[in-house]
Write a protein that holds these residues in place. Structure first.
Motif, mmCIF file in Angstrom:
data_model
loop_
_atom_site.group_PDB
_atom_site.id
_atom_site.type_symbol
_atom_site.label_atom_id
_atom_site.label_comp_id
_atom_site.label_asym_id
_atom_site.label_seq_id
_atom_site.Cartn_x
_atom_site.Cartn_y
_atom_site.Cartn_z
ATOM 1 N N GLU A 25 34.435 17.418 -37.615
ATOM 2 C CA GLU A 25 35.739 16.763 -37.665
ATOM 3 C C GLU A 25 36.533 17.002 -36.385
ATOM 4 O OE1 GLU A 25 37.952 17.762 -41.096
ATOM 5 O OE2 GLU A 25 36.438 17.045 -42.532
ATOM 6 N N ILE A 26 36.473 18.234 -35.866
ATOM 7 C CA ILE A 26 37.279 18.546 -34.688
ATOM 8 C C ILE A 26 36.721 17.839 -33.448
ATOM 9 C CG2 ILE A 26 36.045 20.645 -33.974
ATOM 10 C CD1 ILE A 26 38.873 21.860 -33.478
ATOM 11 N N ALA A 27 35.395 17.686 -33.376
ATOM 12 C CA ALA A 27 34.811 16.966 -32.241
ATOM 13 C C ALA A 27 35.155 15.477 -32.324
ATOM 14 C CB ALA A 27 33.295 17.159 -32.223
ATOM 15 N N THR A 28 35.082 14.929 -33.527
ATOM 16 C CA THR A 28 35.435 13.513 -33.702
ATOM 17 C C THR A 28 36.898 13.281 -33.363
ATOM 18 O OG1 THR A 28 33.785 13.346 -35.468
ATOM 19 C CG2 THR A 28 35.434 11.600 -35.322
ATOM 20 N N ALA A 29 37.760 14.190 -33.786
ATOM 21 C CA ALA A 29 39.185 14.063 -33.483
ATOM 22 C C ALA A 29 39.430 14.155 -31.985
ATOM 23 C CB ALA A 29 39.976 15.147 -34.218
ATOM 24 N N ALA A 30 38.715 15.053 -31.299
ATOM 25 C CA ALA A 30 38.870 15.179 -29.846
ATOM 26 C C ALA A 30 38.441 13.904 -29.143
ATOM 27 C CB ALA A 30 38.053 16.366 -29.336
ATOM 28 N N MET A 31 37.351 13.280 -29.624
ATOM 29 C CA MET A 31 36.885 12.033 -29.019
ATOM 30 C C MET A 31 37.896 10.916 -29.223
ATOM 31 S SD MET A 31 33.363 9.943 -29.811
ATOM 32 C CE MET A 31 32.413 10.602 -28.451
ATOM 33 N N GLU A 32 38.510 10.881 -30.406
ATOM 34 C CA GLU A 32 39.493 9.831 -30.686
ATOM 35 C C GLU A 32 40.759 10.004 -29.844
ATOM 36 O OE1 GLU A 32 39.152 7.278 -32.548
ATOM 37 O OE2 GLU A 32 37.470 7.676 -33.886
ATOM 38 N N ARG A 33 41.128 11.240 -29.586
ATOM 39 C CA ARG A 33 42.419 11.496 -28.939
ATOM 40 C C ARG A 33 42.329 11.538 -27.423
ATOM 41 N NH1 ARG A 33 46.598 16.441 -30.508
ATOM 42 N NH2 ARG A 33 48.251 15.869 -29.033
ATOM 43 N N TYR A 34 41.204 12.041 -26.906
ATOM 44 C CA TYR A 34 41.094 12.237 -25.457
ATOM 45 C C TYR A 34 39.959 11.387 -24.889
ATOM 46 C CZ TYR A 34 43.883 16.348 -26.681
ATOM 47 O OH TYR A 34 44.850 17.186 -27.177
ATOM 48 N N THR A 46 39.318 21.672 -19.927
ATOM 49 C CA THR A 46 38.439 21.588 -18.764
ATOM 50 C C THR A 46 37.940 20.162 -18.556
ATOM 51 O OG1 THR A 46 37.730 23.874 -19.106
ATOM 52 C CG2 THR A 46 36.352 22.503 -17.686
ATOM 53 N N ALA A 47 37.551 19.486 -19.648
ATOM 54 C CA ALA A 47 37.069 18.105 -19.538
ATOM 55 C C ALA A 47 38.135 17.184 -18.976
ATOM 56 C CB ALA A 47 36.611 17.609 -20.909
ATOM 57 N N ALA A 48 39.392 17.450 -19.335
ATOM 58 C CA ALA A 48 40.477 16.589 -18.876
ATOM 59 C C ALA A 48 40.911 16.899 -17.445
ATOM 60 C CB ALA A 48 41.670 16.729 -19.824
ATOM 61 N N LYS A 49 40.925 18.186 -17.083
ATOM 62 C CA LYS A 49 41.495 18.577 -15.798
ATOM 63 C C LYS A 49 40.457 18.933 -14.746
ATOM 64 C CE LYS A 49 45.894 20.238 -17.714
ATOM 65 N NZ LYS A 49 46.857 21.365 -17.773
ATOM 66 N N GLU A 50 39.351 19.539 -15.147
ATOM 67 C CA GLU A 50 38.320 19.952 -14.195
ATOM 68 C C GLU A 50 36.933 19.596 -14.735
ATOM 69 O OE1 GLU A 50 39.374 23.808 -11.810
ATOM 70 O OE2 GLU A 50 39.751 24.208 -13.928
ATOM 71 N N PRO A 51 36.625 18.312 -14.859
ATOM 72 C CA PRO A 51 35.349 17.920 -15.473
ATOM 73 C C PRO A 51 34.129 18.471 -14.743
ATOM 74 C CG PRO A 51 36.422 16.052 -14.394
ATOM 75 C CD PRO A 51 37.424 17.146 -14.444
ATOM 76 N N ALA A 52 34.238 18.712 -13.434
ATOM 77 C CA ALA A 52 33.098 19.251 -12.691
ATOM 78 C C ALA A 52 32.749 20.663 -13.149
ATOM 79 C CB ALA A 52 33.391 19.244 -11.190
#
Length: 581
Positions: A214-223, A253-259
């Motif tokens: 659920e938390i991964a799905t929510a993260a995908m929907e939001r970000y 990290t995915a949002a600000k420093e994806p590398a």
């Protein structure tokens, strides 16, 4: 697939598709006539009308005939699409399920059907041997663009062909996750979904893992996260609930420093694995009645390795855990370290929480508690206490960076495996190759004598050991049949393997010129250096040194395993001196 013009008299045996010239293209020959509509069978005999538009009041307009037609009888008309990109998943889909969306065509004066939209579907149907395809025959003729009317029709055709593809929006990752979850709910397995949708099984496994969290799905929907990133987040959602702090760190990290995402993810994996191992050992010690201390806050305890039982015990006699087990101050700390083989190992250190109270003395002299209290008054005592505190802070930094280095090594080696699986080396690889060979440093010579074990590992080969065994190195067999481009990459693999084999926890503290050149090359070829790896280039400070406020009074980190030989021994001696005086 090569598209060739087919003469009229061979219509019954057509296995290829005729190509009409595009507008103003003198290099494409004039198309030959294709078979008449007798080659196909009608689905709807009469044109299908469209109701008048209630908003515009437009007259009814027929949409044409819907037919089932042998794709080999279709004529490929002028089309803005040149590269049809008949990739394997698309061809497999057409093989299994046919062409699901009708091809749009117009009937030529000789009866042939000229494809107006659906060139890729047509060629895929021919390539896969489909017997028939659905074709919607629009009213009107294809036209030859010769007069003003045909030019207007050509403009409409070009706009239609552009709009058909430009305005299409593929399903996003979140849509795919939801769809695969629905198929799972309907009873399909991940393998069945992969076969039916012609999506790689590894990707379906990712979508299924995300859908279960659920938390991964929510993260995908939001970000705005990729499926790979969300699949990693799903790793940290277990039966006992999600690791909220890990999920937060990964999302930021995915949002600000994806590398840096892969590095952060690996550190979190290692920390989780370490915590599991520590928990098992802590449970075992607790069951034996041993008090377990926080490694970062041992208070005034002293390691028993620096103590002897009492003043009557001969100087230099080490107090062992079995002898000390009956002492009321007996305690232990549990940590995980990684040795030369990078495998995690649990390390238990035994302590006495009150050595003076229980009559212990220093193994070689008096006991100074881990608190760093040097005793006495005045400036000397304060300086000694401050020095002890700084030693603790630095040791914490060393331990943190060592752990970060271990995690980074896992990410780096995985990147190297992918990098060395490519067909050719980067264009700027030769200067690095020539410089490294000309330098002929110790790292390269050692790797050559030991049979290039790390290079073999990175290439997916089984190392044969030292060159003195007399057995041929498996890299030789690859090089014997390699293309020049691949042979260059194998040469680079040998050099990178030697450099990688020479790296270790000492690299971030004391990088050699060879290590600096190695990490600079990896950076230039696209590898995202972690903060601790950047220390090898002198770019930044890695794990920051905690301030005095962050260090609990008397907190002490235990010595950690290292692969640095004399450097490690010196660090361990310094740690024991800070603890035991």
């Amino acid at each position: 697939m090569t598209v060739t013009a087919i003469p009229d008299e061979t219509t019954a045996d057509l296995t290829r598709v005729e190509q009409q010239p595009a507008i103003d293209d003198p290099h494409v020959p004039e198309a030959a006539a294709a078979a008449p509509t007798a080659a196909g069978s009608e689905i709807g005999d009469a044109p299908t009308p469209v109701d008048a538009d209630p908003c515009t009041g437009a007259d009814d307009e027929p949409v044409g005939e819907l037919l089932r037609v042998d794709p080999c009888t279709l004529v490929i008309g002028a089309n803005v699409r040149r590269d049809v990109a008949l990739d394997k998943p698309f061809l497999r889909s057409v093989t299994d399920r046919g062409v699901r969306e009708p091809i749009i065509a117009r009937r030529r004066t000789d009866g042939a059907l000229v494809v107006r939209k659906g060139k890729r579907r047509t060629l895929a149907a021919v390539e896969t041997g489909r017997a028939t395809v659905p074709v919607l025959v629009e009213p009107g003729e294809p036209g030859d663009d010769a007069d003003a009317g045909d030019r207007r029709d050509a403009i409409d055709r070009i706009v239609d062909q552009l709009e058909e593809n430009h305005h299409r929006v593929g399903t996003n990752d979140a849509d795919e996750v939801r769809a695969h979850q629905q198929l799972l709910d309907l009873g399909l397995t991940a393998g069945q979904i992969a076969r039916r949708t012609h999506v790689p099984t590894t990707r379906v496994k990712q979508t299924a893992a995300v859908a279960r969290s659920e938390i991964a799905t929510a993260a995908m929907e939001r970000y705005d996260l990729t499926l790979d990133q969300v699949a990693v987040i799903a790793e940290f959602d277990g039966p006992d609930g999600p690791d909220v702090e890990a999920v937060k760190a990964l999302t930021v990290t995915a949002a600000k420093e994806p590398a840096q995402f892969a590095h952060v993810a690996q550190r979190l994996r290692d920390q989780r694995a370490d915590a599991r191992q520590v928990a098992d050992t802590v449970a075992e010690l607790t069951g034996q009645g041993v008090r377990v201390l926080d490694p970062n806050d041992v208070g005034g305890a002293a390691q028993i390795s620096g103590l002897r039982l009492d003043a009557q015990t001969p100087s230099g006699t080490e107090l062992d855990p079995d002898t000390h087990s009956g002492c009321p101050g007996h305690a232990a700390t549990v940590e995980v370290h990684r040795g030369w083989n990078r495998e995690p190992q649990v390390k238990v250190v035994h302590w006495c929480t009150a050595p003076d109270e229980h009559g212990h003395v220093a193994r070689w002299g008096r006991v100074t508690p881990a608190r760093g209290d040097a005793g006495g008054d005045g400036e000397v005592a304060r300086e000694l206490a401050q020095a002890a505190k700084q030693a603790k802070v630095e040791r914490r930094r060393v331990i943190a960076n060592n752990k970060d280095w271990d995690s980074a090594a896992t990410v780096r080696r995985e990147w190297l495996r992918t990098f060395l699986a490519r067909r050719s080396a980067p264009r700027n690889a030769w200067p690095h190759i020539a410089t490294t060979l000309a330098h002929a440093g110790h790292d390269l010579r050692r790797a050559m004598e030991s049979g290039h074990p790390t290079a073999c590992e990175l290439l997916g080969l089984t190392a044969v050991g030292s060159v003195h065994t007399g057995r041929p190195n498996p890299i030789e067999a690859l090089a014997a049949t390699a293309t020049p481009a691949r042979a260059t990459l194998l040469t680079l693999a040998v050099l990178l393997g030697a450099a990688e084999d020479a790296t270790g926890r000492q690299t971030w503290r004391n990088p050699s010129p060879e290590s600096r050149a190695y990490f600079a090359a990896l950076r230039d070829w696209g590898y995202p250096l972690s903060p601790v790896e950047q220390l090898a280039l002198g770019d930044i400070d890695a794990t920051p040194i905690p301030s005095d406020d962050d260090v609990a009074d008397g907190a002490e980190a235990t010595p950690d395993s290292d692969t640095d030989g004399e450097d490690h021994a010196a660090a361990t001696d310094a740690d024991e001196a800070a603890v035991n005086g």
